[in-house]
Design a protein around this motif. Structure first.
Motif, mmCIF file in Angstrom:
data_model
loop_
_atom_site.group_PDB
_atom_site.id
_atom_site.type_symbol
_atom_site.label_atom_id
_atom_site.label_comp_id
_atom_site.label_asym_id
_atom_site.label_seq_id
_atom_site.Cartn_x
_atom_site.Cartn_y
_atom_site.Cartn_z
ATOM 1 N N ARG A 180 -4.119 8.143 1.679
ATOM 2 C CA ARG A 180 -5.235 8.879 1.067
ATOM 3 C C ARG A 180 -6.509 8.061 1.260
ATOM 4 O O ARG A 180 -6.489 6.827 1.295
ATOM 5 C CB ARG A 180 -4.978 9.107 -0.422
ATOM 6 N N ASN A 181 -7.625 8.738 1.365
ATOM 7 C CA ASN A 181 -8.885 8.065 1.662
ATOM 8 C C ASN A 181 -9.742 7.828 0.426
ATOM 9 O O ASN A 181 -10.961 7.840 0.499
ATOM 10 C CB ASN A 181 -9.692 8.884 2.682
ATOM 11 N N ASN A 182 -9.115 7.626 -0.739
ATOM 12 C CA ASN A 182 -9.885 7.434 -1.964
ATOM 13 C C ASN A 182 -9.960 5.961 -2.343
ATOM 14 O O ASN A 182 -9.916 5.601 -3.506
ATOM 15 C CB ASN A 182 -9.288 8.248 -3.118
ATOM 16 N N ILE A 222 0.820 -1.217 0.000
ATOM 17 C CA ILE A 222 0.000 0.000 0.000
ATOM 18 C C ILE A 222 0.852 1.264 0.000
ATOM 19 O O ILE A 222 0.309 2.367 0.165
ATOM 20 C CB ILE A 222 -0.958 0.007 1.210
ATOM 21 N N THR A 223 2.137 1.121 -0.184
ATOM 22 C CA THR A 223 3.002 2.310 -0.216
ATOM 23 C C THR A 223 2.548 3.319 -1.266
ATOM 24 O O THR A 223 2.570 4.539 -0.995
ATOM 25 C CB THR A 223 4.459 1.901 -0.466
ATOM 26 N N PRO A 224 2.122 2.900 -2.464
ATOM 27 C CA PRO A 224 1.670 3.901 -3.454
ATOM 28 C C PRO A 224 0.458 4.715 -3.023
ATOM 29 O O PRO A 224 0.159 5.754 -3.613
ATOM 30 C CB PRO A 224 1.337 3.036 -4.689
ATOM 31 N N LEU A 225 -0.256 4.249 -1.980
ATOM 32 C CA LEU A 225 -1.431 4.987 -1.517
ATOM 33 C C LEU A 225 -1.080 6.118 -0.570
ATOM 34 O O LEU A 225 -1.969 6.859 -0.138
ATOM 35 C CB LEU A 225 -2.403 4.025 -0.820
ATOM 36 N N LEU A 226 0.197 6.245 -0.207
ATOM 37 C CA LEU A 226 0.624 7.338 0.664
ATOM 38 C C LEU A 226 0.573 8.659 -0.084
ATOM 39 O O LEU A 226 0.706 8.703 -1.321
ATOM 40 C CB LEU A 226 2.038 7.093 1.174
ATOM 41 N N ALA A 227 0.421 9.722 0.660
ATOM 42 C CA ALA A 227 0.412 11.050 0.043
ATOM 43 C C ALA A 227 1.752 11.349 -0.606
ATOM 44 O O ALA A 227 1.833 12.018 -1.632
ATOM 45 C CB ALA A 227 0.077 12.110 1.096
ATOM 46 N N ASN A 228 2.849 10.857 -0.022
ATOM 47 C CA ASN A 228 4.184 11.037 -0.580
ATOM 48 C C ASN A 228 4.859 9.666 -0.598
ATOM 49 O O ASN A 228 5.625 9.326 0.308
ATOM 50 C CB ASN A 228 4.983 12.037 0.244
ATOM 51 N N PRO A 229 4.600 8.838 -1.637
ATOM 52 C CA PRO A 229 5.092 7.463 -1.655
ATOM 53 C C PRO A 229 6.604 7.346 -1.663
ATOM 54 O O PRO A 229 7.141 6.307 -1.268
ATOM 55 C CB PRO A 229 4.501 6.898 -2.951
ATOM 56 N N ASN A 281 7.017 8.667 6.297
ATOM 57 C CA ASN A 281 5.598 8.895 6.563
ATOM 58 C C ASN A 281 4.790 7.620 6.351
ATOM 59 O O ASN A 281 3.673 7.638 5.868
ATOM 60 C CB ASN A 281 5.051 10.019 5.671
ATOM 61 N N THR A 282 5.396 6.477 6.750
ATOM 62 C CA THR A 282 4.698 5.205 6.591
ATOM 63 C C THR A 282 3.778 4.971 7.786
ATOM 64 O O THR A 282 4.088 4.216 8.705
ATOM 65 C CB THR A 282 5.719 4.059 6.469
ATOM 66 N N CYS A 283 2.659 5.632 7.772
ATOM 67 C CA CYS A 283 1.647 5.445 8.806
ATOM 68 C C CYS A 283 0.308 5.225 8.127
ATOM 69 O O CYS A 283 0.048 5.750 7.040
ATOM 70 C CB CYS A 283 1.598 6.625 9.765
ATOM 71 N N LEU A 284 -0.548 4.452 8.760
ATOM 72 C CA LEU A 284 -1.836 4.121 8.163
ATOM 73 C C LEU A 284 -2.734 5.343 8.062
ATOM 74 O O LEU A 284 -3.546 5.445 7.137
ATOM 75 C CB LEU A 284 -2.511 3.019 8.985
ATOM 76 N N ASP A 285 -2.600 6.267 9.015
ATOM 77 C CA ASP A 285 -3.426 7.482 8.955
ATOM 78 C C ASP A 285 -2.909 8.475 7.930
ATOM 79 O O ASP A 285 -3.554 9.496 7.692
ATOM 80 C CB ASP A 285 -3.472 8.135 10.346
ATOM 81 N N CYS A 286 -1.737 8.179 7.348
ATOM 82 C CA CYS A 286 -1.195 9.052 6.311
ATOM 83 C C CYS A 286 -1.712 8.681 4.912
ATOM 84 O O CYS A 286 -1.394 9.358 3.935
ATOM 85 C CB CYS A 286 0.334 8.990 6.307
ATOM 86 N N LEU A 332 -9.062 -4.235 -1.356
ATOM 87 C CA LEU A 332 -7.860 -4.888 -0.840
ATOM 88 C C LEU A 332 -8.252 -6.130 -0.045
ATOM 89 O O LEU A 332 -9.144 -6.071 0.805
ATOM 90 C CB LEU A 332 -7.077 -3.928 0.061
ATOM 91 N N LEU A 333 -7.584 -7.215 -0.330
ATOM 92 C CA LEU A 333 -7.791 -8.440 0.430
ATOM 93 C C LEU A 333 -6.795 -8.491 1.582
ATOM 94 O O LEU A 333 -5.691 -7.961 1.487
ATOM 95 C CB LEU A 333 -7.600 -9.661 -0.476
ATOM 96 N N PRO A 334 -7.157 -9.127 2.682
ATOM 97 C CA PRO A 334 -6.197 -9.262 3.790
ATOM 98 C C PRO A 334 -4.955 -10.003 3.329
ATOM 99 O O PRO A 334 -5.020 -10.948 2.534
ATOM 100 C CB PRO A 334 -6.972 -10.072 4.836
ATOM 101 N N GLY A 335 -3.809 -9.576 3.831
ATOM 102 C CA GLY A 335 -2.564 -10.256 3.490
ATOM 103 C C GLY A 335 -2.387 -11.524 4.311
ATOM 104 O O GLY A 335 -3.203 -11.851 5.190
ATOM 105 N N THR A 336 -1.324 -12.237 4.032
ATOM 106 C CA THR A 336 -1.006 -13.462 4.767
ATOM 107 C C THR A 336 0.460 -13.424 5.176
ATOM 108 O O THR A 336 1.335 -13.142 4.360
ATOM 109 C CB THR A 336 -1.266 -14.712 3.907
ATOM 110 N N LEU A 337 0.695 -13.698 6.435
ATOM 111 C CA LEU A 337 2.056 -13.769 6.958
ATOM 112 C C LEU A 337 2.418 -15.238 7.147
ATOM 113 O O LEU A 337 1.638 -16.017 7.720
ATOM 114 C CB LEU A 337 2.173 -13.017 8.275
#
Length: 591
Positions: A276-278, A257-264, A269-274, A284-289
């Protein structure tokens, strides 16, 4: 109160005892029974009253009443001591408090973290792994920071209409989301409460497999066979490929989801609240660890987990004195602030997960073939196990299968433990985390800091991903105050009322009795004896006056021989003296 408690029983015995004598005299003038007179005359003290009624058994209503009245003496005295009590009253005031923001950016993927505070974090992380059991299961971490429970561990607790789940103080231990708690600065003396917004990652692990990873040929070194699941290119991405020396590894399969950041392009600034809300969670499907353990002699154990991000609001109660302080989460609910879908986690940032797979194995040292990181996943509450249990592949024994102990680990327990370790790493990758975790005095409330009093204020502040948040704090200082105990006050008033009524009753009888004080003086006892000469005056002379005039008269109770005479009691009933009479000490009769 002490003087009152001392004087009250003395005053009570004088007044009530006098009233008993006056009543006995009044009854004697009008004619009564000997038993009633003895009951009244013997009731001039608490002990005397009880003993007299026992000796005159069976107990009469008069005797019972006298006992109850005299019991008011000690009860009234004790009530005087207890009717005014000291109670602690909580005086509320408000202040501000600052805490470390867990919804800020992670610097795991930036050069700043490994080159700056990672070494300090590794030391703190190792200390947390080896903390005492009471700390691991308690509400505070080893440095006194406030640990946040997993909301899922409160599933069996009821919630109110606002979604809050109260955590019982006794007989309940929640599972905590991390080895580390949230540093809080500025906790004042007294009792205080505050609300904290936070987030954490939680794993749900449900699938475990075990496959052969080493083939053994007699007299030859075992050959390692890479399962090929965790590599730098996937399918489960990691910072490095698995090798024959790998003890354990983690890989992630999911959307970056890095490309979804305001400044990728920025790694700061790798925070979930950073984000974009579009977008919506449906895109998105849940990931798997994937967690792979290569500590077994021949097999590789693979555990598949689904990560999710949980946002919670925790109500915290603190108590601080000059010598100690304690804090704990007392209630928790899902956050009502806007947040990202739970499918989006910090592991969804490729830079964060890659740095975690590279740095997390370096946080602990492998000494004497012991891996304390993996031992924590197996038995977290036993430090002896964590520090001394060797890796099966490196220290095989003849009395076991030498395969991974994770094969016997409950999946729910494994999910919680690995979540705690990952959250500890994510917490440690935030700005200045080591300084904050080891000393909350590393940050303080800025005079210019905006106090976030409303949900809108918090939402706007969290969107900017600050290191700390300043919120209101309610302080309750316990102040000693005097308070009246209604039961003891009522008892004291009742005993005082009885004392007052006894005084009034005694004065009334004093004016209505025809004789002077006759009972219970010894001079009245010997007044009618034919063997003692008494001064003139009859019943007009009080017993005490007669005693003062004859204080030097020597008397003795003894055998005077056969006599026909007797002496007369004031009721007019003649009683034969018989063999016993009162005579002069000199032995001379009739004088």
């Amino acid at each position: 109160m002490l003087k009152t408690a001392t004087i009250f029983p003395l005053l009570f015995s004088v007044v009530v005892g006098r009233a008993a004598i006056k009543l006995a005299t009044w009854k004697l003038e009008r004619g009564t029974t000997l038993g009633l007179l003895e009951s009244l005359i013997g009731s001039r003290t608490v002990g005397g009253t009880i003993l007299t009624q026992i000796r005159l058994w069976p107990l009469t209503f008069l005797g019972l009443g006298l006992i109850l009245i005299w019991l008011m003496s000690p009860m009234g005295s004790q009530a005087a001591l207890r009717m005014l009590v000291i109670e602690n009253e909580n005086v509320e005031s408000s202040s501000n408090i600052t805490y470390s923001n867990l919804r800020q950016s992670s610097y795991a993927g930036a050069a700043l973290f490994p080159g700056s505070w990672f070494a300090g974090f590794a030391s703190t992380f190792t200390g947390a792994l080896l903390a005492p059991e009471a700390v691991k299961t308690g509400p505070l971490d080893v440095n006194g920071n406030i640990k946040i429970p997993l909301y899922s561990s409160l599933a069996n607790l009821s919630e109110d209409e606002d979604g809050w789940r109260d955590i019982p103080e006794n007989n309940f231990t929640p599972s905590y989301s991390s080895l580390f708690g949230i540093p809080v600065s500025g906790i004042p003396t007294g009792n205080s409460t505050l609300s904290i917004e936070s987030t954490y990652l939680e794993l749900t692990c449900s699938n475990m497999t075990s496959i052969t990873a080493r083939t053994s040929i007699p007299n030859k070194i075992p050959t390692f066979v890479d399962p090929g699941l965790i590599t730098t290119n996937g399918p489960f991405r990691s910072s490095s490929n698995v090798s024959a020396d790998t003890l354990w590894a983690m890989g992630y399969l999911g959307t970056d989801i890095t490309p979804l950041l305001a400044n990728p392009t920025s790694s700061n600034n790798t925070c979930l609240d950073c984000l974009r809300n579009n977008f919506t969670s449906q895109k998105l499907l849940p990931g798997t660890l994937l967690y792979q353990d290569f500590s077994g002699l021949t097999n590789a154990t693979s555990i598949y987990c689904v990560p999710s991000q949980t946002y919670v609001e925790s109500l915290i109660s603190c108590s601080k004195s000059s010598t100690s302080h304690s804090c704990a989460v007392t209630s928790q609910r899902l956050s009502i602030l806007p947040s990202q879908p739970s499918a989006l986690t910090y592991l969804s940032f490729s830079s964060v997960f890659s740095a975690m797979t590279q740095l997390l194995p370096q946080t602990t040292q492998k000494i004497s073939n012991v891996d304390i990181f993996q031992n924590y996943l197996i038995n977290p509450l036993s430090n002896s196990y964590i520090q001394s249990t060797p890796i099966p592949r490196l220290s095989p024994t003849n009395n076991s299968n030498n395969e991974s102990p994770l094969l016997n680990t409950n999946m729910q327990d494994f999910s919680t433990r690995l979540s705690q370790l990952i959250n500890a790493f994510l917490h440690g990758s935030t700005a200045n985390s080591t300084a904050y975790l080891t000393s909350s005095n590393s940050f303080s409330i800025s005079l210019n800091a905006k106090v976030l009093t409303t949900p809108d204020d918090l939402t706007a502040a969290i969107k900017a991903a600050p290191e700390t948040l300043t919120v209101p704090l309610i302080i309750r200082v316990s102040t000693p105050t005097y308070a009246l105990s209604i039961p003891f006050l009522s008892l004291f008033l009742l005993s005082t009322l009885i004392l007052l009524l006894a005084a009034i009753f005694s004065a009334y009888l004093h004016h209505h009795n025809l004789t002077r004080d006759y009972l219970p003086y010894v001079s009245s006892l010997i007044r009618e004896s034919q063997f003692v000469s008494m001064p003139r005056g009859g019943v007009k002379m009080g017993g005490m006056q007669r005693t003062r005039e004859m204080r030097d008269l020597k008397v003795r109770l003894g055998d005077v021989g056969d006599v026909g005479a007797g002496w007369e009691v004031g009721t007019g009933v003649a009683v034969s003296v018989g063999q016993m009479a009162v005579g002069d000490w000199t032995g001379e009769k009739g004088k």
